[in-house]
Design an enzyme around this catalytic site. Structure first.
Site, PDB file in Angstrom:
ATOM      1  N   CYS A 176      37.529  42.742  36.878  1.00  8.03           N
ATOM      2  CA  CYS A 176      36.730  42.019  38.045  1.00  8.03           C
ATOM      3  C   CYS A 176      35.547  41.265  37.348  1.00  8.03           C
ATOM      4  O   CYS A 176      35.187  40.277  37.841  1.00  8.03           O
ATOM      5  CB  CYS A 176      36.224  43.011  39.122  1.00  8.03           C
ATOM      6  SG  CYS A 176      37.500  44.022  39.830  1.00  8.03           S
ATOM      7  N   GLU A 185      42.933  28.939  32.609  1.00  5.48           N
ATOM      8  CA  GLU A 185      44.095  29.610  33.276  1.00  5.48           C
ATOM      9  C   GLU A 185      43.930  29.832  34.568  1.00  5.48           C
ATOM     10  O   GLU A 185      44.962  30.382  35.387  1.00  5.48           O
ATOM     11  CB  GLU A 185      44.628  30.806  32.207  1.00  5.48           C
ATOM     12  CG  GLU A 185      43.659  32.118  32.470  1.00  5.48           C
ATOM     13  CD  GLU A 185      42.342  31.761  31.355  1.00  5.48           C
ATOM     14  OE1 GLU A 185      42.070  30.825  30.839  1.00  5.48           O
ATOM     15  OE2 GLU A 185      41.717  32.742  31.200  1.00  5.48           O
ATOM     16  N   CYS A 229      27.342  44.856  39.652  1.00  6.64           N
ATOM     17  CA  CYS A 229      27.008  43.413  40.204  1.00  6.64           C
ATOM     18  C   CYS A 229      25.646  43.490  41.215  1.00  6.64           C
ATOM     19  O   CYS A 229      25.074  42.167  41.240  1.00  6.64           O
ATOM     20  CB  CYS A 229      27.931  42.875  41.335  1.00  6.64           C
ATOM     21  SG  CYS A 229      29.531  42.883  40.538  1.00  6.64           S
TER      22      CYS A 229
END
Lengths: 167, 578
Positions: B303, B370, B507
């Protein structure tokens, strides 16, 4: 000074041998850079990267050390490095005039190399021979009590030897 | 223990304490600038380069820096003598003499340690006039901007990047007045091994390191006719955004945040948490698949884009172990531009996805080639928590008194498992809640895995699933991640699953969060808020998110199936280590 006869491949091999023989990689960066500069004559980016990889150091760290110490060069040097001492003793005895004379005769500024790669002109701060002031070094050779008039003969000395000096 | 006197007060402090630490114990404030003690992150920047903390010590001729001078028995320290005050003032004036005085238009205006220091010391003029350093600004990356003119050479960034993150992008370059903190060979940031985690920005005391500001671009697109602009918000925003408005750290502002985004002009406000649930379905499926089909183990979470770039540069031989799952906000983008566009009847070309992220690496991630479909990026713009704070202030809203509003559907509902993505240990806990129930067929009585929580840099836990002891490791901070990865490389680790987040704390401590100014307690309060967000949810397992299940039923088909692979999974690239 760089050995003129060695290929880059052989230089890298010798450098790697030196690194492999070190008892401890930690704290050996400056030592390794000295050897690398002896082999290659200067420390281009590729050589710095190589050292970083071999010693498992960040490239930024190697670059930081190379740019910090004035002894390390990142540009190729001429066969003869002419170093005019601008330390206090030499300076008060007129070494600035000597530097100007070299700049005039070699047609380069300080820290530049002549187009024929014969001379790199640079300045240093005190070589510990203040009794001989003003002092000029050409590679490892020391000229003492130099005057502006001597500049031409110092250059001629080198020219006579041509590019064969291996000091 | 050591006895000493500071400003006339006698005190006893542990051996090895610095004068600064000792003074703090008795409530004496010594100003600092370069010093930064993030003990729990194992970062102490103690270069003593700024000389702002100079104090007088009896029987010593010169002043000493309080931050790096250890106390000795019987030491008599004075921090507020005229001599110390004068020295401090001169030091700051000298720093200011080579610092641009464009505070009014600086990114760090009102949030700058140097500015605060100058204000605290009451500096009204700079007596020293001399040469000013001028260097090129580096805005080569999508994530961060380096402006060396504003650098005070405190080297906090170098310590953070080199010692905590072990990335080592920065070094002091050159010497004397010419010294800068630069990259190898003065390479632009985009060409270095920088992971764009943004921790250097988090600890920079001035405007020398800042984020790439996308607020103008977002404001532009919000006002472009024909565009449908969707905001999605990461789990860590709602527990930190309040700090931008003077609210207590750890205040949950989810509803106000949704309100504010709507008032800024977003057509829809949806939730990255929805996509976090989706990520869990994919990642837990991938884990179960690897477990049952003899696939590569451990599986590593994917992630965190800074972590992804870190392993691409540093462990290119291990590219097959991370999960192939895109990060949640990228999954959101990919689904929004297909499934949601159809539902809303909007041409995907007119759909603009703006992610509000606690992270600067997400800005870079959004531009990875990508992570585009049909020539369009999955995510168009990324704003940090700080940038959202600025947009809210600019629009003149009274944030604290905004009404609480709900996210828009069908990509706005989420479980408590998604909420905890924002803190270290959260992603793996969320994945376990689902994987456990899938593998055992039993419902967990307690969904909270206390053994996975906490702030230790590396944590390990074993969870019994059927007859298998599933071994789990968690690392936050890239230096800790490196330790784990090296263990795997050496072959002396037998984990099944590993969660890694690049930023200390996860985070919640991201490079795009409100500045913590060295107060790590703030991160703990944010983490606590994340866990209370989880407890406040009626649904706490990702696989019980009905809107996610509907997405599979109507559009994606089976989890970890063909369509899911095409839209929700990605690939990694070997990168050079510079």
């Amino acid at each position: 000074m760089a050995s003129t006869t060695m290929t880059d491949e052989a230089r890298y091999e010798e450098l790697d041998r030196y690194i492999a023989d070190l008892p401890d990689h930690k704290g050996s960066l400056i030592q390794v850079l000295h050897v690398a500069q002896d082999l290659f004559g200067y420390l281009p980016q590729d050589v710095q990267m190589h050292v970083a990889r071999k010693l498992a150091l960040p490239a930024a760290k190697v670059y930081g050390v190379v740019t910090f110490y004035s002894f390390f060069n990142t540009e190729p040097r001429g066969t003869y490095t002419v170093s005019v001492c601008l330390g206090t003793a030499c300076f008060v005895r007129g070494s600035e005039e000597i530097l100007k004379e070299f700049e005039k005769q070699l047609k380069v500024k300080s820290d530049q190399t002549t187009p024929d790669n014969l001379f790199t002109l640079t300045t240093i701060r005190c070589v510990g021979a203040c009794g001989l002031a003003p002092v000029v070094m050409v590679n490892d050779r020391v000229y003492g009590r130099v005057t502006a008039k001597d500049v031409a003969s110092i250059i001629d000395d080198c020219m006579a030897k041509g590019g064969s000096e291996n000091g | 223990m050591v006895n000493l006197t500071i400003n006339g007060s006698a005190l006893v402090v542990p051996d090895g304490s610095t004068i600064l630490e000792a003074a703090k114990r008795v409530g004496i404030h010594i100003p600092t600038l370069c010093h930064l003690d993030l003990h729990e992150m194992r970062m102490v920047n103690q270069v003593a380069s700024c000389r702002v903390c100079m104090v007088e010590v009896e029987n010593r001729r010169g002043l000493v820096p309080a931050c790096s001078t250890t106390v000795t028995e019987g030491m008599v320290v004075k921090t507020d003598t005229i001599r110390a005050l004068k020295a401090r003032r001169i030091v700051v004036e000298l720093l200011l003499s080579d610092h641009p005085s464009d505070c009014l238009i600086c990114e760090r205006n009102r949030n700058c340690d140097l500015q605060s220091l100058a204000a605290d010391l009451g500096i009204r003029e700079v007596k020293f006039k001399g040469a000013m350093s001028t260097y090129k600004r580096d805005d080569s990356s999508f994530s961060l901007v380096r402006n060396p003119d504003k650098c005070i050479l405190c080297r906090r960034c170098e310590t953070m990047c080199g010692e905590v993150q072990t990335v080592g992008v920065y070094s002091a370059v050159d010497r004397g007045f010419m010294t800068t903190i630069g990259t190898a060979f003065d390479l632009p940031m985009k060409d270095t091994a920088c992971t764009f985690c943004g921790q250097c920005v988090s600890v920079c005391p001035t405007g020398a390191l800042t984020e790439v500001d996308n607020t103008r671009k977002v404001l532009d697109v919000l006002n472009r006719p024909g565009k449908v602009v969707i905001a999605q918000t990461a789990p860590a925003i709602r527990v930190a955004l309040g700090e931008e408005f003077g609210m207590e750290p750890g205040t949950r502002v989810t509803g106000k945040m949704v309100s504010a985004l709507r008032r800024i002009g977003f057509d829809y406000v949806m939730d990255t948490d929805f996509a976090a649930d989706l990520t869990i379905i994919e990642e837990a499926s991938e884990f179960v698949h690897r477990l049952q089909h003899g696939g590569t183990l451990p599986i590593l979470t994917s992630c965190c884009p800074a972590w992804v770039k870190f392993f691409e540069h540093n462990f290119p031989d291990l590219l097959d172990i991370p999960s192939t799952c895109k990060s949640p906000h990228e999954m959101f983008g990919a689904v929004a531009k297909t499934y949601l566009a159809t539902k809303l009847g909007v041409d995907p070309k007119n759909l603009v996805i703006v992610s509000i992220m606690p992270c600067l690496a997400k800005k870079y991630e959004a531009a990875r080639p990508e992570l585009s479909g049909e020539g369009e990026q999955n995510v168009d713009y990324v704003l940090s928590t700080r940038e959202l704070g600025r947009m809210i202030r600019e629009s003149g809203m009274d944030f604290a008194n905004l009404p609480e509003e709900e996210f828009d559907n069908p990509m706005g509902q989420s479980s408590g498992a998604a909420a905890i993505f924002g803190t270290t240990g959260g992603v793996i806990e969320a994945a376990l809640r689902t994987a456990y129930e899938w593998l055992t067929g039993n419902r967990l009585e307690n969904v909270e895995f206390a053994q996975l929580r906490g702030m230790e840099g590396i944590r390990e836990a074993t969870v019994r699933i059927n007859d298998l002891d599933v071994k789990i490791a968690i690392a936050h901070g890239l230096g800790n991640a490196r330790k784990l990865l090296e263990k795997i490389q050496r072959g002396d680790a037998t984990y099944h699953a590993i969660e890694i987040m690049a930023c200390p704390g996860g985070c919640i401590g991201g490079g795009g969060q409100p500045y913590h100014h060295g107060d790590i307690e703030i991160l703990k309060k944010r983490a606590a808020a994340i866990y209370s967000e989880d407890r406040a949810k009626t649904i706490r397992r990702s696989h019980e998110n009905q809107d996610v299940m509907r997405l599979y039923g109507e559009f994606l088909g089976t989890p970890y199936g063909e369509k899911a692979h095409e839209l929700l999974h990605t690939s990694y690239t070997k990168r050079e280590k510079v």
